[in-house]
Scaffold this active site. Structure first.
Site, PDB file in Angstrom:
ATOM      1  N   LYS A  49       0.821  -1.213   0.000  1.00 15.78           N
ATOM      2  CA  LYS A  49       0.000   0.000   0.000  1.00 15.78           C
ATOM      3  C   LYS A  49       0.858   1.268   0.000  1.00 15.78           C
ATOM      4  CE  LYS A  49      -4.262  -2.061   1.442  1.00 15.78           C
ATOM      5  NZ  LYS A  49      -3.865  -3.475   1.674  1.00 15.78           N
TER       6      LYS A  49
HETATM    7  C1  LIG Z   1      -4.433  -4.544   1.041  1.00 16.19           C
HETATM    8  C2  LIG Z   1      -3.655  -5.802   0.920  1.00 16.19           C
HETATM    9  C3  LIG Z   1      -4.013  -6.821   0.008  1.00 16.19           C
HETATM   10  C4  LIG Z   1      -5.251  -6.738  -0.850  1.00 16.19           C
HETATM   11  O1  LIG Z   1      -5.151  -5.756  -1.835  1.00 16.19           O
HETATM   12  P1  LIG Z   1      -6.471  -5.244  -2.599  1.00 16.19           P
HETATM   13  O2  LIG Z   1      -6.018  -4.082  -3.377  1.00 16.19           O
HETATM   14  O3  LIG Z   1      -7.441  -4.862  -1.512  1.00 16.19           O
HETATM   15  O4  LIG Z   1      -6.974  -6.367  -3.429  1.00 16.19           O
HETATM   16  C5  LIG Z   1      -3.193  -7.929  -0.100  1.00 16.19           C
HETATM   17  N1  LIG Z   1      -2.089  -8.062   0.675  1.00 16.19           N
HETATM   18  C6  LIG Z   1      -1.729  -7.118   1.566  1.00 16.19           C
HETATM   19  C7  LIG Z   1      -0.522  -7.352   2.403  1.00 16.19           C
HETATM   20  C8  LIG Z   1      -2.482  -5.954   1.721  1.00 16.19           C
HETATM   21  O5  LIG Z   1      -2.107  -5.030   2.619  1.00 16.19           O
END
Ligand SMILES: *Cc1c(COP(=O)(O)O)cnc(C)c1O
Length: 485
Positions: A128
């Site tokens: 993120k």
């Molecule tokens: C947010 C997240 C996901 C999922 O991603 P999306 O964009 O919601 O599909 C997968 N792995 C981790 C470690 C995350 O923080």
């Protein structure tokens, strides 16, 4: 470039206007009116760019209301080896999102190979950061230009909150109020958020579950007078700028795994809200030679079910499993609406009708429309993984390659392997580092995961957090006292 709503009933807007907002006024999500097409010559020219230069090239195709020099400066400031320094030993931080081969495959184009696309080298050790760091710099830029301020209100069960706080810390015009469920995140996640001492970052631990925190955020946002007076904004996963920032690493990953544009790659993506893989879909639509996009879920398999059956059936909170890959524990996939809009030929009326069914507690079956057969044209495949698979994959990956992966990446690896063949390499998107999920790694390996430098004493740092009951008014009072105004 203008942006329209997936539900077809909102006026089009420019990038900077949708940057600070959330949903379109008709309840839909914003998408560009069309996707830029990338030519073979452009792809070739982009191969040798730095990540920041590549980000500028791609973002400037979508953003035409920020002068090019300013946008370039924002990209240069965001994507540096200093910010994305938490690489695995032997990886090249200057690439920002390096590829680690577990199995190199055949020849220069790694056919049949298996690799990790490292997306979690940023400050909070989860992917993120890739988008959120850009968002922090974009927010500051646009707010400065407009002489405005914003109070970001959010709820987190872990990764989103910390990524938002590290992106927004110290930014002028921005204040963050982040609600988290008291005592329910890992010690590492708590320490990451609560140890921030920046005056513009305010943590509120709610004496309840994540859903309680989320409900408070919704209640505050639904008080339109309050929202307006205190300039409440959001940075949640439906934010278009986050999606478009993620498009960049699909290109970077492709260039990292290939030497010429006639080679294809497959990518497996640990998925929850469909934001990450939605960016992959957009990259593919722009002309990036991705053969398969493999959507990997955990026990919360709404998306896997859709790609196997054509039926989209969001779950209730009671049906949502609490798992050891918690950032994928979703009941509905908010960004999925963007993909469906493209799938149904960008027909806003149809999307509105489908989501009317969903929002009244139902589901939809695309096989009852002319579009059921079209899903295959978009390159998607899918699969799911569970706790036992995760432990097994973490163990097997350590044993075979000496690499410790996190629980979400393990879901991606498990499903990615099932969809692998000898025609192309399979790149699994590494969405977090194992250090964030120590308990499950201990369960799998009997030993804690390695930690990047500088994280050794995280839990011992002084913490700053306000504990509050599940009470909307208490949260509002706190915002009144501390907001930017
Ligand atoms: C947010 C997240 C996901 C999922 O991603 P999306 O964009 O919601 O599909 C997968 N792995 C981790 C470690 C995350 O923080």
């Amino acid at each position: 470039m203008r942006y329209l709503s997936t539900r077809g009933q909102a006026p089009t807007q420019q990038f900077c206007d949708i940057l600070l907002g959330g949903l379109a006024p008709d309840g839909g999500l914003y998408l560009p009116e069309s996707y830029p097409e990338i030519s073979d010559a452009e792809l070739t020219a982009w191969r040798d760019l730095s990540y920041a230069e590549l980000a500028f090239e791609i973002l400037s195709r979508f953003i035409d209301d920020i002068p090019a020099d300013d946008l370039r400066a924002i990209c240069d400031k965001t994507y540096t080896a200093e910010v994305y320094c938490n690489t695995r030993e032997g990886s090249d931080a200057s690439r920002i999102t390096p590829v680690t081969w577990l199995e190199a495959g055949e020849g220069e184009n790694h056919r049949g190979g298996l690799g990790l696309l490292e997306l979690s080298n940023g400050p909070t050790l989860a992917f993120k950061d890739m988008a959120m760091q850009l968002l922090g710099n974009l927010f500051e830029y646009v707010l400065d230009k407009r002489g405005q301020e914003i109070n970001i209100l959010g709820a987190t069960s872990g990764d989103t909150g910390s990524a938002a706080e590290y992106a927004m810390r110290g930014k002028h015009g921005v204040r963050v109020f982040m609600l988290s469920p008291n005592g329910r995140m890992s010690a590492f996640q708590r320490a990451q958020m609560y140890s921030l001492q920046d005056e513009n970052i305010l943590n509120i631990a709610i004496e309840g579950m994540f859903d309680d925190a989320q409900d408070i955020v919704k209640a505050v946002s639904n008080d339109h007078a309050f929202k307006k007076q205190y300039k409440i904004g959001a940075v949640n996963s439906i934010n278009w700028a986050r999606v478009v920032a993620q498009v960049v690493y699909y290109f970077a990953g492709y260039f990292g795994a290939t030497t010429s544009n006639d080679q294809q790659v497959d990518m497996a993506v640990p998925s929850g809200n469909f934001g990450n893989i939605c960016a992959g879909h957009i990259a593919r639509t722009m002309g990036l030679p991705i053969r398969k996009l493999v959507c990997a879920t955990n026990e919360n398999d709404v998306l896997d079910e859709f790609f196997r059956t054509g039926v989209y059936r969001p779950r209730t909170s009671a049906e949502t499993h609490v798992t050891s890959s918690p950032s994928m524990d979703i009941s509905k996939a908010s960004n999925f609406e963007r993909f469906v809009f493209d799938l149904v030929g960008r027909d806003g009326d149809r999307v509105r009708a489908l989501w009317q069914q969903v929002e009244s507690g139902g589901s939809f079956d695309l096989n009852e429309t002319p579009f059921g057969a079209k899903v295959a044209d978009f390159g998607f495949e899918s699969g799911s993984s569970n706790h036992a698979n995760r432990l097994e994959t973490i163990r097997a990956t350590r044993d075979a390659y000496g690499i410790v992966v996190d629980t979400h990446t393990a879901d991606g690896l498990k499903v990615g392997r099932e969809h692998r063949d000898d025609q192309a390499p399979m790149l699994v998107l590494e969405t977090a580092q194992a250090a964030k999920f120590e308990e499950t790694i201990l369960e799998a390996l009997g030993a804690p995961p390695p930690r990047p430098d500088g994280f050794d004493h995280l839990e011992a740092l002084p913490q700053r957090v306000e504990v509050m009951p599940v009470d909307v008014n208490a949260v509002k009072d706190f915002i009144r006292k501390h907001a930017n105004d």
